[in-house]
Write an enzyme that holds these catalytic residues in place. Sequence first.
Site, PDB file in Angstrom:
ATOM      1  N   ARG A 101       0.826  -1.206   0.000  1.00 43.10           N
ATOM      2  CA  ARG A 101       0.000   0.000   0.000  1.00 43.10           C
ATOM      3  C   ARG A 101       0.862   1.258   0.000  1.00 43.10           C
ATOM      4  O   ARG A 101       0.557   2.231  -0.699  1.00 43.10           O
ATOM      5  CB  ARG A 101      -0.922  -0.014   1.226  1.00 43.10           C
ATOM      6  CG  ARG A 101      -1.892   1.152   1.305  1.00 43.10           C
ATOM      7  CD  ARG A 101      -2.814   1.007   2.513  1.00 43.10           C
ATOM      8  NE  ARG A 101      -3.782  -0.033   2.303  1.00 43.10           N
ATOM      9  CZ  ARG A 101      -4.995   0.156   1.771  1.00 43.10           C
ATOM     10  NH1 ARG A 101      -5.361   1.350   1.376  1.00 43.10           N
ATOM     11  NH2 ARG A 101      -5.817  -0.848   1.625  1.00 43.10           N
ATOM     12  N   TYR A 209       0.212 -13.355   0.318  1.00 50.27           N
ATOM     13  CA  TYR A 209       0.745 -13.170  -1.037  1.00 50.27           C
ATOM     14  C   TYR A 209       2.049 -12.380  -0.945  1.00 50.27           C
ATOM     15  O   TYR A 209       2.376 -11.781   0.086  1.00 50.27           O
ATOM     16  CB  TYR A 209      -0.247 -12.463  -1.962  1.00 50.27           C
ATOM     17  CG  TYR A 209      -0.861 -11.181  -1.446  1.00 50.27           C
ATOM     18  CD1 TYR A 209      -0.204  -9.955  -1.556  1.00 50.27           C
ATOM     19  CD2 TYR A 209      -2.124 -11.181  -0.864  1.00 50.27           C
ATOM     20  CE1 TYR A 209      -0.773  -8.789  -1.105  1.00 50.27           C
ATOM     21  CE2 TYR A 209      -2.713 -10.020  -0.399  1.00 50.27           C
ATOM     22  CZ  TYR A 209      -2.035  -8.826  -0.530  1.00 50.27           C
ATOM     23  OH  TYR A 209      -2.614  -7.662  -0.071  1.00 50.27           O
ATOM     24  N   ASP A 286     -13.376   6.674   0.327  1.00 55.12           N
ATOM     25  CA  ASP A 286     -14.044   6.203   1.544  1.00 55.12           C
ATOM     26  C   ASP A 286     -15.022   7.223   2.114  1.00 55.12           C
ATOM     27  O   ASP A 286     -15.916   6.858   2.873  1.00 55.12           O
ATOM     28  CB  ASP A 286     -13.005   5.843   2.611  1.00 55.12           C
ATOM     29  CG  ASP A 286     -12.410   4.460   2.386  1.00 55.12           C
ATOM     30  OD1 ASP A 286     -12.849   3.762   1.443  1.00 55.12           O
ATOM     31  OD2 ASP A 286     -11.494   4.075   3.146  1.00 55.12           O
TER      32      ASP A 286
END
Length: 417
Positions: A101, A209, A286
């Site tokens: 991120r 992952y 968001d």
Amino acid sequence: MLVVGGGIGGLGAAYALARRGLAVRLLERAADFGEVGAGIQLAPNCTRILDDYGLLDEAKALGVVPDAMIMRDAVDGAELTRLDLRDLERRYGFPYLVIHRSDLHAMLLRACERAGVDLRTSQQVVGYANTGGGARVTLADGRVEEARVVIAADGLHSVARKLLSDDEPVSSAYVAYRGTVPTSHGRAADVDLSEVVVYVGPGCHFVHYGLRGGELLNQVAVFESPKARAGEEDWGTPDELDAAFARTCDFVREGLPHMWRDKWWRMYDRDPIMTWVDGNIALLGDAAHPPLQYIAQGAIMAIEDGWVLGEHVARHLAADGTVDWPAVLAAYQAVRPEHCRRVLTTSRAWGELWHLDGTPRRQRNVLLRDRDTRDYAFVDWLYGPTALDPSDEPPMFTTIPLASADADAGALTSPAG
């Protein structure tokens, strides 16, 4: 124009608008730009946009392009179903990518700097209002900033959202623990980094992952908190983490000590709202549509929001550089809320499906094992090109009753077959 919020959504919107020649100022409340968390998954509906921005090669270099996404039962470890991500790339034209991120955030920040966005930190916005010719924001220190249009990408606890709704965030009672470990040694060295794997279990799930070209293994453990359900304030604690995964297979339980056990993320969303624009102020990311993370579309929706705005600016940009903002905001309002409503409601349903126990869990497993690996009926609505007009939005999938795996059982439905 003004963009409020320097997260992935705000930076994406600022870049989308600046690349169209607009003068953009971005206000970030923190003292520095940055992003917390670990891995993030970017499906083809996002990598298509990164390619349009000229950023896809950089994103691929920073992340990992896996070969398969696999769902396993967390109790016995057995494979339930998979997506062949190379075939998926051929179908949709763009890859499925996993990336840290903070790497995605830093990449968008660099893009904004190159595009000339005026990036300002320590700018806490506490109020929004429309004016005769635009909109203004009031900062915590009393200063006022004005612009023709304000894009409010101010997150889950958005101040701007109060112009449109008096709702509050909704607690799912689930909590996420995250952790990254080097793949050079130990447990992580033996994990196949060509796979994105989710283990689904009763009231919990576990994901792993690779990140940063395979240098790191990202792990996420999510579970329902009994303390949250009981209304206690101190919920999601490490003792609950261990208890929630006690019934899971060895591989999952062996991953728990590698989580960051001193911090955790309580999972909230909001009920969908269908109006995002108030005069010259528009919600994004968001602030408009915070989802639960089960179909990995939160950051993607925010990036899509900014891209849609930028595309409509291009459509309504006059030769003299002026923008028909009422038309742009009307087009944005017409197309984005319904798509994101679908994502929010499907995310909730998908989370319920992952966390089943007893007979419903066995029924789910039967249906997932019966699924053809190259059946895309349940993701075509999501992974195709981002709609610019309501008529471009593809139809939703048809739900499959869990009871179809057992005619005598209940009638819960699955959003993903």
